[in-house]
Write an enzyme that holds these catalytic residues in place. Structure first.
Site, PDB file in Angstrom:
ATOM      1  N   ARG A 261      34.776  13.609  17.450  1.00 16.70           N
ATOM      2  CA  ARG A 261      33.722  14.378  17.939  1.00 16.70           C
ATOM      3  C   ARG A 261      32.191  13.434  18.164  1.00 16.70           C
ATOM      4  NH1 ARG A 261      28.666  16.081  17.034  1.00 16.70           N
ATOM      5  NH2 ARG A 261      29.211  16.693  14.864  1.00 16.70           N
ATOM      6  N   ASP A 262      31.964  13.505  16.739  1.00 14.11           N
ATOM      7  CA  ASP A 262      30.473  12.779  16.675  1.00 14.11           C
ATOM      8  C   ASP A 262      30.515  11.468  17.122  1.00 14.11           C
ATOM      9  OD1 ASP A 262      27.919  12.685  16.221  1.00 14.11           O
ATOM     10  OD2 ASP A 262      28.009  12.624  14.115  1.00 14.11           O
TER      11      ASP A 262
ATOM     12  N   CYS B  90      23.505   9.828  18.152  1.00 17.99           N
ATOM     13  CA  CYS B  90      23.236  11.005  18.671  1.00 17.99           C
ATOM     14  C   CYS B  90      22.372  10.575  20.037  1.00 17.99           C
ATOM     15  CB  CYS B  90      22.105  11.539  17.544  1.00 17.99           C
ATOM     16  SG  CYS B  90      21.331  13.244  18.573  1.00 17.99           S
TER      17      CYS B  90
ATOM     18  N   HIS C  66      25.620  14.782   5.863  1.00 21.67           N
ATOM     19  CA  HIS C  66      26.027  13.897   6.978  1.00 21.67           C
ATOM     20  C   HIS C  66      24.915  12.767   7.277  1.00 21.67           C
ATOM     21  CE1 HIS C  66      27.717  14.224  11.371  1.00 21.67           C
ATOM     22  NE2 HIS C  66      26.719  13.410  11.292  1.00 21.67           N
TER      23      HIS C  66
ATOM     24  N   HIS D  59      23.792   9.086   8.796  1.00 21.78           N
ATOM     25  CA  HIS D  59      23.670   8.064   9.709  1.00 21.78           C
ATOM     26  C   HIS D  59      23.342   6.598   9.145  1.00 21.78           C
ATOM     27  CE1 HIS D  59      24.603   9.982  13.625  1.00 21.78           C
ATOM     28  NE2 HIS D  59      24.701  10.980  12.801  1.00 21.78           N
TER      29      HIS D  59
ATOM     30  N   ASN E 167      27.436   7.031  12.610  1.00 24.25           N
ATOM     31  CA  ASN E 167      27.648   7.719  11.251  1.00 24.25           C
ATOM     32  C   ASN E 167      28.146   6.637  10.183  1.00 24.25           C
ATOM     33  OD1 ASN E 167      27.770  10.742  11.872  1.00 24.25           O
ATOM     34  ND2 ASN E 167      29.102   9.498  13.565  1.00 24.25           N
TER      35      ASN E 167
END
Length: 300
Positions: A15-16, A240, A207, A209, A249
């Site tokens: 997803r991310d 993002c 979470h 980055h 990430n």
């Protein structure tokens, strides 16, 4: 100093990791990749996002992906859900866990969700309420906890206010996001000191980055505070789309290596992780830049 004996790594790459890629990966490659991830020992995979395709074209195949993957017992398959319409599709696809998201920054929230923070609350409340009624667990994300690309520093009271609201809705876990990779270890511990006065550590995740190369250091700082759940993306994929300059990430393979070298259990197979990372490089048409992959490639 007492460090945790075991840590849960939650894989957000499908997803991310893919949402910000310029190349749209063929659906069959996504499915095959997630199936490979399912056999690495990862306990949790965020497989897609049920958002309007015009906002994130790379995930327009969300329903087909979610309904075509091979579900492995013991693995939680999650998806990001922005609203009621997305929830309906996610429930139809029998997603295990629903993730809702918003930002602690008013400007980032408007860019990311096209709504103010106040306007976002009732939408998420409905999603959480209906997901829980259907027997699904719900996870929350708060973005820009450690800094915003538009506003800079975000006051901790604002972050706590948004977080408290999400817990009041009924989420079981909250992931605190360093959306643009500006956090440092001292800042991470200062933020966690405030959070741990209000919320149990078992209900918090981090979470990070790796924009400035500090993600692993920030994870170590979090471990010292008793945090045992971290989001990561295989090979360091991701970013993002609404945070200019944000790099990927923190890499799942690098996190797994560090934790194992420290004697912290993850139950994840390093070799299978690397195989899964190498698999997705071909449809992406690029090399992933995690340290573990670079070392592995140089030794081949």
């Amino acid at each position: 100093m007492q460090l945790p004996k075991a840590v849960t790594i939650k894989e957000v790459g499908p997803r991310d990791g893919l949402q910000n890629e310029k190349i749209v990966i063929p659906v069959e490659d996504k499915i095959a990749w997630i199936n490979k991830l399912s056999h690495t020992g990862l306990p949790y995979i965020e497989v897609t996002s049920f958002v309007n395709p015009k906002w994130i074209p790379a995930l327009a195949d969300c329903y087909e992906v979610a309904t075509s993957i091979e579900r492995k017992e013991g693995v939680t398959y999650a998806a990001l859900v922005p609203n009621q319409r997305g929830l309906e599709k996610a429930l139809e696809a029998n997603i295990d866990e629903i993730s809702v998201f918003m930002s602690a920054s008013e400007s980032h929230n408007k860019q990311n969700i096209n709504k103010t923070i106040t306007e976002t609350y009732p939408i998420l409340e409905q999603v959480v309420r209906e997901a829980l009624a259907e027997g699904k667990s719900v996870r929350g994300y708060v973005s820009t906890v450690f800094g915003c690309p538009y506003e800079g520093h975000i006051e901790i009271d604002q972050v706590l206010k948004v977080s408290e609201k999400l817990f009041e809705m009924g989420i079981s876990e909250l992931s605190l996001g360093d959306t643009i990779g500006v956090a440092n270890p001292r800042q991470v511990q200062n933020v966690l000191e405030q959070f741990l006065r209000v919320f149990p550590k078992e209900r918090l995740a981090l979470h990070f980055h790796d924009t400035r190369g500090l993600a692993l250091a920030n994870i170590y700082a979090s471990l010292q505070m008793g945090i045992t759940t971290f989001d990561s993306s295989l090979g360091g994929l991701g970013g993002c789309p609404y945070a200019p300059g944000a790099s990927g990430n923190v890499a799942t393979d690098d996190v797994n290596y560090m934790l194992k070298q420290m004697g912290i259990e993850t139950n994840i197979d390093d070799e299978k992780l690397l195989e899964a990372a190498q698999y997705i490089e071909k449809p992406l048409n690029k090399k992933l830049m995690s340290h573990s992959l670079l070392v592995h490639s140089s030794n081949c």
